[in-house]
Design a protein around this motif. Sequence first.
Motif, PDB file in Angstrom:
ATOM      1  N   MET A 135       0.839  -1.200   0.000  1.00  6.88           N
ATOM      2  CA  MET A 135       0.000   0.000   0.000  1.00  6.88           C
ATOM      3  C   MET A 135       0.874   1.250   0.000  1.00  6.88           C
ATOM      4  SD  MET A 135      -3.239  -0.663  -0.057  1.00  6.88           S
ATOM      5  CE  MET A 135      -3.968   0.830   0.629  1.00  6.88           C
ATOM      6  N   PRO A 136       0.522   2.268  -0.767  1.00  7.46           N
ATOM      7  CA  PRO A 136       1.307   3.500  -0.773  1.00  7.46           C
ATOM      8  C   PRO A 136       1.103   4.288   0.510  1.00  7.46           C
ATOM      9  CG  PRO A 136      -0.660   3.758  -2.099  1.00  7.46           C
ATOM     10  CD  PRO A 136      -0.601   2.319  -1.703  1.00  7.46           C
ATOM     11  N   ARG A 137       2.077   5.141   0.857  1.00 12.84           N
ATOM     12  CA  ARG A 137       1.899   6.041   1.981  1.00 12.84           C
ATOM     13  C   ARG A 137       0.785   7.018   1.661  1.00 12.84           C
ATOM     14  NH1 ARG A 137       7.286   9.627   2.359  1.00 12.84           N
ATOM     15  NH2 ARG A 137       5.837  11.268   3.030  1.00 12.84           N
ATOM     16  N   ASP A 138       0.222   7.658   2.679  1.00 12.01           N
ATOM     17  CA  ASP A 138      -0.990   8.454   2.511  1.00 12.01           C
ATOM     18  C   ASP A 138      -0.860   9.539   1.446  1.00 12.01           C
ATOM     19  OD1 ASP A 138      -2.245   6.938   4.376  1.00 12.01           O
ATOM     20  OD2 ASP A 138      -2.084   8.389   6.002  1.00 12.01           O
ATOM     21  N   ASP A 139       0.294  10.240   1.401  1.00 13.79           N
ATOM     22  CA  ASP A 139       0.401  11.344   0.454  1.00 13.79           C
ATOM     23  C   ASP A 139       0.641  10.876  -0.980  1.00 13.79           C
ATOM     24  OD1 ASP A 139       2.956  10.473   0.877  1.00 13.79           O
ATOM     25  OD2 ASP A 139       3.779  12.414   1.481  1.00 13.79           O
ATOM     26  N   ALA A 140       0.865   9.551  -1.168  1.00 12.77           N
ATOM     27  CA  ALA A 140       1.056   9.006  -2.505  1.00 12.77           C
ATOM     28  C   ALA A 140      -0.151   8.200  -2.970  1.00 12.77           C
ATOM     29  CB  ALA A 140       2.307   8.122  -2.547  1.00 12.77           C
ATOM     30  N   ALA A 141      -1.113   7.975  -2.091  1.00 17.27           N
ATOM     31  CA  ALA A 141      -2.281   7.158  -2.425  1.00 17.27           C
ATOM     32  C   ALA A 141      -3.397   8.016  -3.015  1.00 17.27           C
ATOM     33  CB  ALA A 141      -2.792   6.441  -1.176  1.00 17.27           C
ATOM     34  N   THR A 142      -4.185   7.411  -3.880  1.00 19.02           N
ATOM     35  CA  THR A 142      -5.359   8.113  -4.393  1.00 19.02           C
ATOM     36  C   THR A 142      -6.389   8.228  -3.273  1.00 19.02           C
ATOM     37  OG1 THR A 142      -6.226   5.990  -5.200  1.00 19.02           O
ATOM     38  CG2 THR A 142      -5.028   7.339  -6.763  1.00 19.02           C
ATOM     39  N   HIS A 143      -7.065   9.367  -3.216  1.00 16.23           N
ATOM     40  CA  HIS A 143      -8.043   9.552  -2.145  1.00 16.23           C
ATOM     41  C   HIS A 143      -9.424   9.928  -2.652  1.00 16.23           C
ATOM     42  CE1 HIS A 143      -7.828  13.968  -2.433  1.00 16.23           C
ATOM     43  NE2 HIS A 143      -6.510  13.862  -2.465  1.00 16.23           N
ATOM     44  N   ALA A 144      -9.594  10.078  -3.969  1.00 14.44           N
ATOM     45  CA  ALA A 144     -10.922  10.385  -4.512  1.00 14.44           C
ATOM     46  C   ALA A 144     -10.906  10.197  -6.021  1.00 14.44           C
ATOM     47  CB  ALA A 144     -11.330  11.822  -4.177  1.00 14.44           C
ATOM     48  N   PHE A 145     -12.069   9.906  -6.562  1.00 15.31           N
ATOM     49  CA  PHE A 145     -12.246   9.905  -8.006  1.00 15.31           C
ATOM     50  C   PHE A 145     -12.565  11.332  -8.426  1.00 15.31           C
ATOM     51  CE2 PHE A 145     -15.202   9.802 -11.609  1.00 15.31           C
ATOM     52  CZ  PHE A 145     -14.414   9.162 -12.544  1.00 15.31           C
ATOM     53  N   LEU A 146     -11.850  11.841  -9.435  1.00 12.74           N
ATOM     54  CA  LEU A 146     -12.067  13.211  -9.886  1.00 12.74           C
ATOM     55  C   LEU A 146     -12.990  13.289 -11.094  1.00 12.74           C
ATOM     56  CD1 LEU A 146      -8.521  14.861  -9.644  1.00 12.74           C
ATOM     57  CD2 LEU A 146     -10.486  15.209  -8.137  1.00 12.74           C
ATOM     58  N   VAL A 163     -27.132   9.888  -9.639  1.00 16.03           N
ATOM     59  CA  VAL A 163     -25.801  10.073  -9.060  1.00 16.03           C
ATOM     60  C   VAL A 163     -24.768   9.345  -9.918  1.00 16.03           C
ATOM     61  CG1 VAL A 163     -24.326   9.454  -7.100  1.00 16.03           C
ATOM     62  CG2 VAL A 163     -26.612  10.383  -6.696  1.00 16.03           C
ATOM     63  N   LEU A 164     -23.727  10.071 -10.325  1.00 17.46           N
ATOM     64  CA  LEU A 164     -22.605   9.436 -11.016  1.00 17.46           C
ATOM     65  C   LEU A 164     -21.888   8.553  -9.994  1.00 17.46           C
ATOM     66  CD1 LEU A 164     -20.688   9.095 -13.415  1.00 17.46           C
ATOM     67  CD2 LEU A 164     -19.585  11.248 -12.778  1.00 17.46           C
ATOM     68  N   SER A 165     -22.018   7.236 -10.146  1.00 20.86           N
ATOM     69  CA  SER A 165     -21.655   6.328  -9.054  1.00 20.86           C
ATOM     70  C   SER A 165     -20.517   5.370  -9.356  1.00 20.86           C
ATOM     71  CB  SER A 165     -22.877   5.490  -8.650  1.00 20.86           C
ATOM     72  OG  SER A 165     -23.342   4.733  -9.774  1.00 20.86           O
ATOM     73  N   HIS A 166     -20.264   5.043 -10.639  1.00 24.57           N
ATOM     74  CA  HIS A 166     -19.242   4.049 -10.913  1.00 24.57           C
ATOM     75  C   HIS A 166     -18.804   4.068 -12.371  1.00 24.57           C
ATOM     76  CE1 HIS A 166     -23.029   1.946 -11.929  1.00 24.57           C
ATOM     77  NE2 HIS A 166     -22.307   1.205 -12.763  1.00 24.57           N
ATOM     78  N   LEU A 167     -17.665   3.461 -12.598  1.00 25.73           N
ATOM     79  CA  LEU A 167     -17.188   3.180 -13.946  1.00 25.73           C
ATOM     80  C   LEU A 167     -16.998   1.679 -14.064  1.00 25.73           C
ATOM     81  CD1 LEU A 167     -14.414   5.875 -14.541  1.00 25.73           C
ATOM     82  CD2 LEU A 167     -16.638   5.758 -15.664  1.00 25.73           C
ATOM     83  N   ARG A 168     -17.385   1.133 -15.216  1.00 26.72           N
ATOM     84  CA  ARG A 168     -17.155  -0.294 -15.454  1.00 26.72           C
ATOM     85  C   ARG A 168     -15.980  -0.437 -16.398  1.00 26.72           C
ATOM     86  NH1 ARG A 168     -19.510  -4.311 -13.784  1.00 26.72           N
ATOM     87  NH2 ARG A 168     -21.398  -3.200 -13.179  1.00 26.72           N
ATOM     88  N   ASP A 208     -15.960   6.855   0.634  1.00 30.40           N
ATOM     89  CA  ASP A 208     -16.140   7.263  -0.761  1.00 30.40           C
ATOM     90  C   ASP A 208     -17.051   6.261  -1.447  1.00 30.40           C
ATOM     91  OD1 ASP A 208     -15.967   8.035  -3.409  1.00 30.40           O
ATOM     92  OD2 ASP A 208     -13.859   8.614  -3.255  1.00 30.40           O
ATOM     93  N   PRO A 209     -18.274   6.660  -1.791  1.00 29.28           N
ATOM     94  CA  PRO A 209     -19.225   5.714  -2.379  1.00 29.28           C
ATOM     95  C   PRO A 209     -18.928   5.353  -3.827  1.00 29.28           C
ATOM     96  CG  PRO A 209     -20.189   7.897  -2.332  1.00 29.28           C
ATOM     97  CD  PRO A 209     -18.862   7.995  -1.615  1.00 29.28           C
ATOM     98  N   PHE A 210     -18.039   6.123  -4.493  1.00 25.97           N
ATOM     99  CA  PHE A 210     -17.770   5.838  -5.899  1.00 25.97           C
ATOM    100  C   PHE A 210     -17.026   4.513  -6.032  1.00 25.97           C
ATOM    101  CE2 PHE A 210     -15.793   6.013 -10.001  1.00 25.97           C
ATOM    102  CZ  PHE A 210     -16.746   6.622 -10.787  1.00 25.97           C
ATOM    103  N   ARG A 211     -17.420   3.714  -7.031  1.00 33.98           N
ATOM    104  CA  ARG A 211     -16.825   2.399  -7.228  1.00 33.98           C
ATOM    105  C   ARG A 211     -16.193   2.288  -8.626  1.00 33.98           C
ATOM    106  NH1 ARG A 211     -18.900  -1.620  -3.642  1.00 33.98           N
ATOM    107  NH2 ARG A 211     -19.522  -0.545  -1.730  1.00 33.98           N
ATOM    108  N   LEU A 212     -15.116   1.526  -8.675  1.00 39.08           N
ATOM    109  CA  LEU A 212     -14.537   1.093  -9.940  1.00 39.08           C
ATOM    110  C   LEU A 212     -14.904  -0.369 -10.082  1.00 39.08           C
ATOM    111  CD1 LEU A 212     -12.747   1.892 -12.365  1.00 39.08           C
ATOM    112  CD2 LEU A 212     -10.777   1.085 -11.053  1.00 39.08           C
ATOM    113  N   GLU A 213     -15.727  -0.679 -11.065  1.00 40.40           N
ATOM    114  CA  GLU A 213     -16.238  -2.037 -11.249  1.00 40.40           C
ATOM    115  C   GLU A 213     -15.398  -2.744 -12.310  1.00 40.40           C
ATOM    116  OE1 GLU A 213     -18.455  -3.177  -9.308  1.00 40.40           O
ATOM    117  OE2 GLU A 213     -19.486  -1.407  -8.499  1.00 40.40           O
TER     118      GLU A 213
END
Length: 308
Positions: free
Chosen positions: A1-12, A161-166, A219-224
Amino acid sequence: MPRDDAATHAFLRCTLNTADRVKSARFYREVLDLRQRGEFTDTDADVSALGISQPAHRTRSRLWDRRWSRRTPALELAQWHEPRAHTVVPTPATTTGLRAVGFRVESVATVRTAVARAGRDARMLPSGWPTGTGPTAWTLDPDGVTVELVQSRLTDTDGPVLSHLRLNCTDLARSIEWYEHLGFDVAAKETSTLLPGLPLGLVGQVEVASASLQLGEDDPFRLELLQWVDPPGSAPASSAGNAPGLAHIAFAVEDARMAHRYLEAAGLANGEPPRWNPAPGSTHETGWSVFLTDPDGVRVELAEHTPR
């Protein structure tokens, strides 16, 4: 796992290359109640990170659902003036790469009525597609991009709601591991699901494996992720960054340069150094970003963005 400042924290955002921004924006406004909150024109832009060597002239519009804030994801419509794209969006459900943009809706039946008013059709998918969801339908936007509609009780807004990408992948385990390096967690996983092929435009019974990834519990957004086992996945028609359809996805990181160092050490950096691009219309993005390609060639941008 990456350290906090290198990890993704949201879908933009997810960028969708369109032949006609006005027509495409009208569809998403009338059918899914998305609102345009920004428009940017790039002239002589360096788009080498997208695999295009010549300078680009394009116009981009960003659309949000009713929750609009810096905490919610955007759909970015990009119309390329130069260089122009001449390929078509692949339509087979089995095509590898970004396959569908997904929305949670209060009622699939109501949205199907709006789709019909827009002169299009929405077909229902097999029950539980692919697993653990409510009634689900597919429709196509004006560029032939699949839009997935999942019925779900909405508590955070009174509109879709824009909720996910497949994303269709060729090796589910490999893709899961790759996205875990970015900071994703596996929320659900099914190694084998059998479905009737007819609603998907396929013959007979099909078998898929799937996983739902998320960036933390808040974060409710999902990557499916979806792997076609039988029939196997098919190659995309084009990998060009200006090809019509879903083009690339952007996630937020606290420190893009630190993320790049971590990815280099993990062997995931694709040779692209961090780059500075002015962040149009944003007071939260710095302009630093890193571009990668996932195991199936999907372009992923990690953009420097202050945490929530």
